[in-house]
Design a protein around this motif. Structure first.
Motif: not given
Length: 174
Positions: A87-99
């Protein structure tokens, strides 16, 4: 529950992870032997298969019943183990942003990794869809199941405005 022994069917040694799983979920000796036999036949993918089984059983209402189905999938050659997807940083950002929950995060990462040619556009559209949704994990699952079922090339923009309680709705009310 019968205690699983150290030897399975036809003197196949019981794998410690299979024994631990059997103990944790109260599996019968027969079911433990069936699982062990199938896992030993799939030795090359043992770790990913075990991870997929553990994940499935963790949320199952009837773990022994689900395990029967998973063993049958292994016998028929349709079982797919848990893939190790980076999981790269862009996908990780979406995962965290939307829980996003684990299942939605895994599906999203798998889908994005399978589409390198349209990755940037896909991430932007998914972000927009999730901003308009008040249940992002559920929305990821709906969108991706629709994408896989129809073979659609891209997500396209959301067909509705922001749902009440969504991130976009909360931003507009500030």
């Amino acid at each position: 529950m019968a205690s699983p022994g150290l030897l399975g069917t036809d003197q196949i040694p019981m794998h410690p992870q299979v024994v631990a799983l059997a103990t944790q979920y109260g599996l019968s000796a027969k079911m433990t032997e069936r699982l062990n036999t199938q896992m030993m036949l799939r030795w090359e993918t043992f770790d990913s298969d075990m991870a997929a089984i553990v994940d499935a059983l963790r949320t199952a209402r009837n773990p022994p019943g689900l395990l029967v189905a998973k063993v049958k999938e292994m016998q028929y050659g349709t079982f797919v183990g848990k893939e190790e997807i980076k999981i790269d940083s862009q996908v990780e950002e979406i995962i965290r942003k939307f829980h996003l929950d684990d299942q939605a995060a895994s599906k999203l990462a798998n889908w994005i990794s399978s589409r390198p040619q349209s990755r940037t556009e896909d991430l932007a559209m998914m972000n927009l869809h999730l901003e308009y949704s008040n249940r992002p994990s559920s929305r990821v699952m709906q969108l991706l199941s629709r994408m896989f079922a129809t073979g659609a090339g891209s997500l396209g923009p959301p067909d509705r405005g922001p749902a009440p309680g969504s991130l976009a709705d909360l931003r507009s009310s500030l």
